[in-house]
Write an enzyme that holds these catalytic residues in place. Structure first.
Site, PDB file in Angstrom:
ATOM      1  N   THR A  10       0.959  -1.303  -0.053  1.00  0.00           N
ATOM      2  CA  THR A  10       0.001   0.060   0.034  1.00  0.00           C
ATOM      3  C   THR A  10       0.938   1.363   0.045  1.00  0.00           C
ATOM      4  O   THR A  10       1.984   0.944   0.202  1.00  0.00           O
ATOM      5  CB  THR A  10      -0.850  -0.002   1.322  1.00  0.00           C
ATOM      6  OG1 THR A  10       0.000   0.103   2.250  1.00  0.00           O
ATOM      7  CG2 THR A  10      -1.750  -1.028   1.509  1.00  0.00           C
ATOM      8  N   THR A  11       0.447   2.569  -0.120  1.00  0.00           N
ATOM      9  CA  THR A  11      -0.775   2.869  -0.663  1.00  0.00           C
ATOM     10  C   THR A  11      -0.411   3.637  -2.027  1.00  0.00           C
ATOM     11  O   THR A  11       0.761   4.392  -2.316  1.00  0.00           O
ATOM     12  CB  THR A  11      -1.335   3.795   0.391  1.00  0.00           C
ATOM     13  OG1 THR A  11      -1.158   3.347   1.773  1.00  0.00           O
ATOM     14  CG2 THR A  11      -2.571   4.716   0.167  1.00  0.00           C
TER      15      THR A  11
END
EC number: 3.4.25.1
Length: 306
Positions: A68-69
């Site tokens: 992520t992100t």
């Protein structure tokens, strides 16, 4: 690459005319020749992302790295995508320098979040898919066509997603067919079942830190006037996500590890130089670390100063 039957060629010989007699876009033996992933699904399905393989089933999802992100923002004349570098494995940091933003063709970029191994294969296979189509058909896919191709690939991973191994891409690109070049930037998000959505608000984020990144972009998006300001807002959003989400990595000034970013415009997709990202990250960190606003010696803020 190993094919299921080594005694038979993977492709018909050119002398047989099996392919040359086919018009463009026509399937052969039930296989869509213009789709590399469709061809792979029929010839070697075990090579597709998320395909079941040998080994124990029921593997805990935290036993494999997750990434992520990713954030993306539209700007006048294009779009910017950026991603952090951290991959986690349960409560452990599996890697600090993962590449999550991939240029898939001249006007398209893909960001990946979720199960790292599957997500990376998604990005690589998607790049081959677009190149394969252009070689066979002689023209590049339109942007809606690119969206549909990626949605089909995501839908093909539904079985693994139902077992917890979710991999979600974020697609951004420049639509050459848009009559207004200033509004040709596109951002498309996907769900695990292959559903997709064109983002009209101008920004989107995927990954565990997406809720914090989107909140940051919601407040700062009004400051976006060009690619430079969009890049700064993207860095700010990733910083905010890392501040609240342990799976998102912020700028690592000690190790010299910073987010990666790509800017897409009428002249194509270009990676932002690391030196530029580094300078921008250091500026953001410095602005948020002023001695008069942070630390034990910070001056108390009065109500009328809020």
């Amino acid at each position: 690459m190993t094919w299921p039957n080594r005694d038979q060629p993977a492709f018909p010989s050119s002398s047989s005319g099996a392919f040359s007699a086919l018009p463009q876009g026509v399937s052969h033996g039930g296989v869509n020749l213009s789709s590399f992933s469709d061809f792979l699904r029929h010839q070697a399905p075990h090579l597709l992302p998320g395909a079941p393989g040998p080994g124990p089933t029921g593997l805990p999802t935290d036993a494999v790295p997750h990434g992520t992100t990713i954030v993306a923002l539209k700007c006048p004349g294009g779009v910017v995508m950026a991603g952090d570098r951290r991959a986690t494995q349960g409560n452990m940091i599996a890697s600090r320098d993962v590449q999550k933003v991939y240029i898939t063709d001249d006007y398209t970029v893909t960001g990946i979040a979720g199960t790292a191994a599957i997500a990376v294969e998604f990005a690589r296979l998607y790049a081959v898919e677009l190149e394969h189509y252009e070689k066979l058909e002689g023209v590049a896919l339109t942007f809606p066509g690119k969206v549909n191709r990626l949605a089909t690939m995501v839908r093909g991973n539904l079985g693994a997603a139902l077992q917890g191994f979710v991999a979600l891409p974020l697609l951004a690109g420049y639509d050459l067919d848009d009559p207004n070049p200033e509004a040709a930037g596109r951002i498309v998000s996907f769900d695990a079942a292959g559903g997709w959505n064109f983002e009209e608000e101008g920004y989107q984020s995927v990954g565990s830190g997406s809720i914090f990144a989107k909140s940051s972009m919601k407040k700062l998006y009004s400051q976006v006037t060009d690619a430079e300001s969009a890049l700064r807002v993207a860095v700010e959003a990733l910083y905010d996500a890392a501040d609240d989400d342990s799976a998102t990595g912020g700028p690592d000034l000690v190790r010299g590890i910073f987010p990666t970013a790509v800017v897409i415009g009428a002249d194509g997709a270009h990676e932002v130089p690391e030196a530029k990202i580094s300078s921008l990250c250091r500026e953001v960190v410095e602005n948020r670390s002023r001695t008069e606003t942070f630390g034990p010696d910070a001056r108390p803020t009065r109500g009328d100063e809020l």
